[in-house]
Design a protein around this motif. Sequence first.
Motif, PDB file in Angstrom:
ATOM      1  N   ALA A  89       0.834  -1.211   0.000  1.00  0.00           N
ATOM      2  CA  ALA A  89       0.000   0.000   0.000  1.00  0.00           C
ATOM      3  C   ALA A  89       0.864   1.254   0.000  1.00  0.00           C
ATOM      4  O   ALA A  89       0.578   2.228  -0.707  1.00  0.00           O
ATOM      5  CB  ALA A  89      -0.930  -0.012   1.217  1.00  0.00           C
ATOM      6  N   GLN A  90       1.920   1.240   0.790  1.00  0.00           N
ATOM      7  CA  GLN A  90       2.819   2.401   0.828  1.00  0.00           C
ATOM      8  C   GLN A  90       3.547   2.576  -0.502  1.00  0.00           C
ATOM      9  O   GLN A  90       3.744   3.708  -0.970  1.00  0.00           O
ATOM     10  CB  GLN A  90       3.824   2.221   1.964  1.00  0.00           C
ATOM     11  CG  GLN A  90       3.189   2.327   3.332  1.00  0.00           C
ATOM     12  CD  GLN A  90       4.187   2.110   4.450  1.00  0.00           C
ATOM     13  OE1 GLN A  90       4.585   3.052   5.145  1.00  0.00           O
ATOM     14  NE2 GLN A  90       4.606   0.866   4.629  1.00  0.00           N
ATOM     15  N   ALA A 119       2.411   1.762  -3.441  1.00  0.00           N
ATOM     16  CA  ALA A 119       1.441   2.328  -4.378  1.00  0.00           C
ATOM     17  C   ALA A 119       1.210   3.805  -4.097  1.00  0.00           C
ATOM     18  O   ALA A 119       1.110   4.617  -5.025  1.00  0.00           O
ATOM     19  CB  ALA A 119       0.126   1.555  -4.288  1.00  0.00           C
ATOM     20  N   ALA A 120       1.130   4.155  -2.828  1.00  0.00           N
ATOM     21  CA  ALA A 120       0.923   5.562  -2.473  1.00  0.00           C
ATOM     22  C   ALA A 120       2.094   6.422  -2.940  1.00  0.00           C
ATOM     23  O   ALA A 120       1.902   7.557  -3.413  1.00  0.00           O
ATOM     24  CB  ALA A 120       0.736   5.689  -0.961  1.00  0.00           C
ATOM     25  N   ASP A 140      -3.763   4.467  -7.033  1.00  0.00           N
ATOM     26  CA  ASP A 140      -4.839   4.570  -6.034  1.00  0.00           C
ATOM     27  C   ASP A 140      -5.594   3.254  -5.907  1.00  0.00           C
ATOM     28  O   ASP A 140      -5.928   2.812  -4.800  1.00  0.00           O
ATOM     29  CB  ASP A 140      -5.819   5.681  -6.434  1.00  0.00           C
ATOM     30  CG  ASP A 140      -5.228   7.071  -6.280  1.00  0.00           C
ATOM     31  OD1 ASP A 140      -4.146   7.205  -5.673  1.00  0.00           O
ATOM     32  OD2 ASP A 140      -5.851   8.024  -6.792  1.00  0.00           O
ATOM     33  N   ARG A 189      -3.471   0.750  -4.065  1.00  0.00           N
ATOM     34  CA  ARG A 189      -3.412   1.060  -2.628  1.00  0.00           C
ATOM     35  C   ARG A 189      -4.641   0.514  -1.920  1.00  0.00           C
ATOM     36  O   ARG A 189      -4.540  -0.075  -0.838  1.00  0.00           O
ATOM     37  CB  ARG A 189      -3.309   2.573  -2.425  1.00  0.00           C
ATOM     38  CG  ARG A 189      -3.030   2.970  -0.989  1.00  0.00           C
ATOM     39  CD  ARG A 189      -2.913   4.466  -0.837  1.00  0.00           C
ATOM     40  NE  ARG A 189      -4.204   5.128  -0.900  1.00  0.00           N
ATOM     41  CZ  ARG A 189      -4.525   6.110  -1.737  1.00  0.00           C
ATOM     42  NH1 ARG A 189      -3.664   6.559  -2.628  1.00  0.00           N
ATOM     43  NH2 ARG A 189      -5.728   6.654  -1.704  1.00  0.00           N
ATOM     44  N   GLU A 190      -5.795   0.685  -2.542  1.00  0.00           N
ATOM     45  CA  GLU A 190      -7.026   0.148  -1.964  1.00  0.00           C
ATOM     46  C   GLU A 190      -6.986  -1.378  -1.913  1.00  0.00           C
ATOM     47  O   GLU A 190      -7.407  -1.993  -0.930  1.00  0.00           O
ATOM     48  CB  GLU A 190      -8.229   0.627  -2.785  1.00  0.00           C
ATOM     49  CG  GLU A 190      -8.524   2.108  -2.639  1.00  0.00           C
ATOM     50  CD  GLU A 190      -8.923   2.468  -1.218  1.00  0.00           C
ATOM     51  OE1 GLU A 190      -9.737   1.738  -0.618  1.00  0.00           O
ATOM     52  OE2 GLU A 190      -8.401   3.469  -0.708  1.00  0.00           O
ATOM     53  N   VAL A 243       2.799  -2.570  -9.014  1.00  0.00           N
ATOM     54  CA  VAL A 243       3.386  -1.319  -8.525  1.00  0.00           C
ATOM     55  C   VAL A 243       4.760  -1.101  -9.156  1.00  0.00           C
ATOM     56  O   VAL A 243       5.095   0.008  -9.586  1.00  0.00           O
ATOM     57  CB  VAL A 243       3.488  -1.312  -6.990  1.00  0.00           C
ATOM     58  CG1 VAL A 243       4.309  -0.123  -6.515  1.00  0.00           C
ATOM     59  CG2 VAL A 243       2.095  -1.261  -6.365  1.00  0.00           C
TER      60      VAL A 243
END
Length: 206
Positions: free
Chosen positions: A31-32, A34-35, A64, A67-68, A126
């Motif tokens: 997630a990080q 991707a952010a 985004d 990340r989800e 990613v």
Amino acid sequence: MRDRTIDDFLTRLAARVPAPGGGAVAALHAAQAAALVGRVARHSTGEGYAGHRDTLAWVATEADRLREDALRLAQADTAAFTAVAEAHELPQDTEEARAARAVGIARALAAAATPPAEVIGVAQVVVELAEELLPVANRTVIGDVAAAAEAARAAATTARVKVEINLGGVRDELVYGELTAAAARVPTLVARAERLTAAVREQIAA
């Protein structure tokens, strides 16, 4: 996972509870990553990037979404390992109960291997986005492309270990094959992430 503070998450991670554990950490790495990709894309705006506007907008949108997906997998992993712990608590006072417990544990372990396998897939995409981003990214935030690559690599290598740990509980040959195939993609992903980081470091040093 979404409603907890970072401090609360780390406190629970350090506690003697079934979950969260390494699988959730792998998902949060993804997630990080991707952010960070989304961050770099959104910092690459203005006239100097007009020729790449469509690519940058696509990368930001995909980042985004990933990340989800990763946050969902962090929650799924936590739930899966809670189910494993509950299966171990099933009664075993009779032969039938012991057999049912063994089946329950096997099923729970198989289910627990699925979220980290999917995390590997998220991490791979990613890295692909970071590769698209690197040639057109704003040079002032290019270090975050490397940070994204490193976070994705950590996500993949951590998730691979979690997949391998749970493979022993998988009885379905098709599922076993899918899980081992996901784990087998990690070395290539790691190599690509390393090349991204090396490319960023070269540009920084130039």
